[in-house]
Design a protein around this motif. Structure first.
Motif, short mmCIF file in Angstrom:
data_model
loop_
_atom_site.label_atom_id
_atom_site.label_comp_id
_atom_site.label_asym_id
_atom_site.label_seq_id
_atom_site.Cartn_x
_atom_site.Cartn_y
_atom_site.Cartn_z
N ASP A 592 0.84 -1.20 0.00
CA ASP A 592 0.00 0.00 0.00
C ASP A 592 0.88 1.25 0.00
OD1 ASP A 592 -2.03 1.80 0.16
OD2 ASP A 592 -2.51 1.43 2.26
N TYR A 593 0.96 1.90 -1.16
CA TYR A 593 1.72 3.14 -1.24
C TYR A 593 1.30 3.88 -2.50
CZ TYR A 593 5.56 6.47 -1.63
OH TYR A 593 6.30 7.61 -1.75
N ASN A 594 0.95 5.16 -2.34
CA ASN A 594 0.58 6.00 -3.48
C ASN A 594 1.46 7.24 -3.46
OD1 ASN A 594 -0.59 7.73 -5.38
ND2 ASN A 594 -2.63 6.89 -5.03
N VAL A 595 2.44 7.28 -4.33
CA VAL A 595 3.39 8.39 -4.33
C VAL A 595 2.73 9.70 -4.72
CG1 VAL A 595 4.13 8.05 -6.74
CG2 VAL A 595 5.72 9.02 -5.06
N GLU A 596 1.63 9.63 -5.48
CA GLU A 596 0.96 10.85 -5.92
C GLU A 596 0.24 11.58 -4.79
OE1 GLU A 596 0.93 12.37 -8.90
OE2 GLU A 596 2.34 10.93 -9.74
N GLN A 597 0.06 10.90 -3.65
CA GLN A 597 -0.62 11.53 -2.53
C GLN A 597 0.36 12.03 -1.46
OE1 GLN A 597 -3.57 8.82 -1.01
NE2 GLN A 597 -4.79 8.86 -2.89
N GLN A 598 1.61 12.16 -1.83
CA GLN A 598 2.62 12.58 -0.87
C GLN A 598 2.85 14.09 -0.88
OE1 GLN A 598 3.93 10.03 1.14
NE2 GLN A 598 2.30 8.98 0.02
N PHE A 599 2.15 14.84 -1.77
CA PHE A 599 2.45 16.26 -1.95
C PHE A 599 1.37 17.14 -1.36
CE2 PHE A 599 4.08 13.85 -5.62
CZ PHE A 599 5.43 14.03 -5.42
#
Length: 677
Positions: A592-599
């Motif tokens: 479970d990891y979404n890099v697009e939601q890190q900003f």
């Protein structure tokens, strides 16, 4: 027009006039209007025919106007939706399409991009990666010879590919970033990066490095917690301040039992923190029982050995060591596989040791191979000694069935050099790559595998594979393709599995943003690759027991299925052939990891830097009317007039044929009317 052609035309005119005067003036002895009229018509006919025979060529210039292009590229990634900018993006596209002045001034092309770029049909904002650099790679090829400013509608947050702030240089066009988002600084804690090896070894410890960042002005304290399932395996208090905004935390965790182990790193949120998704990062480690050690044995120095070592060690489960024959004999017990690079007379003791050890061998042959010795050192293959060398290109055998081989574009790879003439084998072989000379495939193996009893072997009949690794990088901007290819050869030599009609290739676990693609090969009863079979995969979520069945798609020499849309979970799968009762099962995990939601914000400074360096200007999305006005006023993007010059042969001038027909018709009619025929 050349002087020679002009002389021919003058001679043609003199000849045509002479013949016309001879027939209607000299022979008839008349000088009336009728004779002169017929003389003119006959001259016109003869001169035109002679001109067609000479066929002079003329330059024809045509003029046309060309409007500048305007490229509009819309960020279609999930981060745009996370920053609540989807409506702004759609409204901006609608504004550009409805502005008549802008559409009159430019030829506007619309694209969308995420990890890749495509023509804009509909914006979904569901791309899981953002790679702005791909725009410059593609558009520099398409619009390299025209005026084509780029409107890049994006938040500027990149998650994949080379840095776009430097990649734009190949584009050579002004870039106008349209910034989605704001510049407000929010209080935020974030796990910026987590570094961990993909593999660990049983009964050892593996290192974990965690980089945590803080954005704010006050002194705060948080807690970093690592959990595995319901157990906490590590905990540490972390303090931040306006000056100390980043911490690097290094720790080690035990690898006690083989298998895939999942972990979660959590940085406890503080009050008023807007984005808590980036406080959590999941990772996994596959614990394996042993590490495969490969000896690369050679009596000479060659770049092939460096390429092999790097390719083998790209998989952390493997270690490659380059040794001379004498060095290898002192450490034989340390290795599970051996690569013999261009054996010679110094390999006699090596072959005796390998015969005793009964381990698998990968033999690479080339121009330095001493065939007078090698033919005696082993009995599996022989080579006629010609003392002549040849360069061979390669072609993939689609029916190879021992393991899945993806076509890396082998037929376009640089040639390999080896002794001229075919190898003669005393054992049955399976060919991976055939030799190819001048585009013609020879029925001679370049790369092959074979089995003798419980022993497996691979032979590559050519040196120079370091060029293959370099070419693979040029093609894909990555060494992964070539390294995986060599890795599969090493895995084949390391495996004790027998032939199977259904072979699968997949990873034990995937990161949340990775493409989850599985490949399979299916063979008929003669172990020939079967392109007519229908394969299906049934995937079951181990948590909620939900299942779905998807078909495989035939792609070149394997079947593929894309499971990238699956949510993070543990999965079981079964692959079945529809026409025959053959199946294969396995398990994998999606983290479970979404890099697009890190900003939290748009990357304003980077986008403004891009605009300045490319001689464009950056605008926020709210300034849409200002953007349009600037484009309309910019004198760099004026409509220009162009010309094309074509060389047209006289025979293409249809009016000349019409003139010949007209003059002949008039001549015949006048003579008929006056009773001359």
């Amino acid at each position: 027009m050349q002087t020679e052609i002009i002389l021919y035309i003058i001679l043609a005119g003199i000849l045509a006039l002479s013949l016309a005067l001879f027939q209607y003036i000299y022979r008839s002895k008349k000088r009336d209007k009728l004779s002169w009229s017929l003389t003119f018509l006959r001259f016109t006919t003869l001169f035109s025919v002679l001109l067609l025979l000479i066929n002079p060529k003329f330059n024809k210039t045509s003029y046309y106007t060309e409007k500048p292009n305007l490229i509009v590229a819309i960020d279609n990634s999930e981060s745009v939706g996370f920053l609540e900018q989807t409506d702004n993006s759609n409204n901006f596209v609608a504004l550009l399409k409805s502005n008549e002045a802008l559409n009159d001034r430019f030829d506007i092309e619309y694209y969308k991009f995420g990890k890749d770029v495509g023509v804009l049909d509909q914006l979904s904002f569901n791309e899981k990666q953002t790679n702005p650099t791909v725009l410059f790679d593609r558009f520099s090829q398409v619009y390299g010879n025209s005026i084509a400013p780029l409107l890049m509608v994006t938040d500027g947050n990149q998650t994949y590919g080379n840095d776009y702030e430097f990649g734009f240089q190949k584009f050579k066009q002004p870039v106008f970033p349209i910034i989605l988002g704001d510049t407000i600084n929010y209080i935020d804690l974030k796990i910026e990066q987590l570094n961990v090896n993909k593999y660990a070894y049983s009964k050892n410890k593996f290192p974990v490095e965690i980089i945590v960042n803080y954005n704010g002005n006050e002194d705060v304290t948080s807690q970093l917690i690592l959990t595995s399932g319901n157990s906490t395996v590590y905990s540490q208090s972390v303090k931040f301040s306006k000056e100390a905004t980043s911490r690097i935390i290094t720790l080690t965790l035990p690898a006690n039992t083989p298998g895939v182990h999942s972990y979660k790193a959590t940085l406890k949120p503080i009050s008023n923190e807007k984005n808590t998704i980036n406080n959590v990062k999941n990772f996994a480690v596959e614990v394996i029982d042993r590490k495969t050690s490969v000896a690369i044995v050679s009596d000479l120095l060659h770049p092939d050995m460096g390429a092999l070592k790097k390719a083998i060690e790209s998989n952390e489960q493997r270690l490659a060591t380059i040794l001379s024959p004498s060095e290898f004999l002192n450490h034989t017990v340390d290795f599970q596989q051996v690569i013999l690079y261009q054996p010679n007379d110094k390999f006699k003791s090596v072959y005796k040791a390998l015969e005793t050890m009964q381990i698998n061998i990968f033999t690479i042959l080339g121009t330095k191979t001493k065939w007078s010795d090698l033919n005696d050192l082993q009995n599996d293959f022989k080579q006629s000694i010609t003392n002549q060398f040849e360069d061979y290109q390669s072609e993939l055998n689609l029916n190879y069935n021992s393991f899945i081989v993806e076509d890396l574009g082998f037929s376009d790879f640089p040639p390999l050099s080896t002794e001229f003439g075919p190898l003669k084998f005393s054992v049955p072989i399976d060919v991976i790559l055939y030799k190819k000379v001048n585009g013609i495939q020879l029925k001679e193996p370049l790369l092959l595998t074979y089995e003798v009893g419980q022993k497996r072997a691979v032979v590559m009949n050519g040196e120079g594979i370091w060029r293959w690794r370099a070419q693979s990088y040029l093609n894909d901007k990555s060494f992964n393709g070539f390294d995986n290819f060599i890795g599969k050869i090493i895995q084949y030599l390391d495996s004790e599995q027998r032939k199977s009609r259904l072979n699968m290739s997949y990873d034990s676990f995937y990161d949340g943003n990775d493409n989850v693609v599985m490949t399979a090969q299916f063979f008929n009863k003669n172990y020939e690759f079967d392109t007519s079979e229908t394969l299906e995969i049934t995937v079951t979520n181990k948590d909620n027991k939900q299942s779905q069945t998807l078909p495989f798609i035939l792609k070149q020499n394997n079947y593929q299925v894309d499971l990238s849309g699956l949510p993070a979970a543990d999965y079981q799968f079964t692959v079945r052939s529809k026409n025959e009762n053959i199946s294969k099962s396995g398990e994998f995990k999606i983290l479970d990891y979404n890099v697009e939601q890190q900003f939290l914000n748009a990357n304003v400074s980077k986008l403004k830097g891009l605009a300045t360096k490319s001689q464009g200007t950056a605008h926020f999305i709210k300034d849409s009317e200002e953007i349009v006005a600037q484009l309309l006023k910019d004198e760099r993007f004026a409509t220009i007039q162009k010309s094309t010059k074509n060389v047209v042969p006289l025979i293409d001038w249809k009016f000349l044929l019409a003139l010949i027909a007209l003059s002949l018709s008039l001549e015949w009619f006048i003579r008929k009317y006056n009773g001359l025929i």
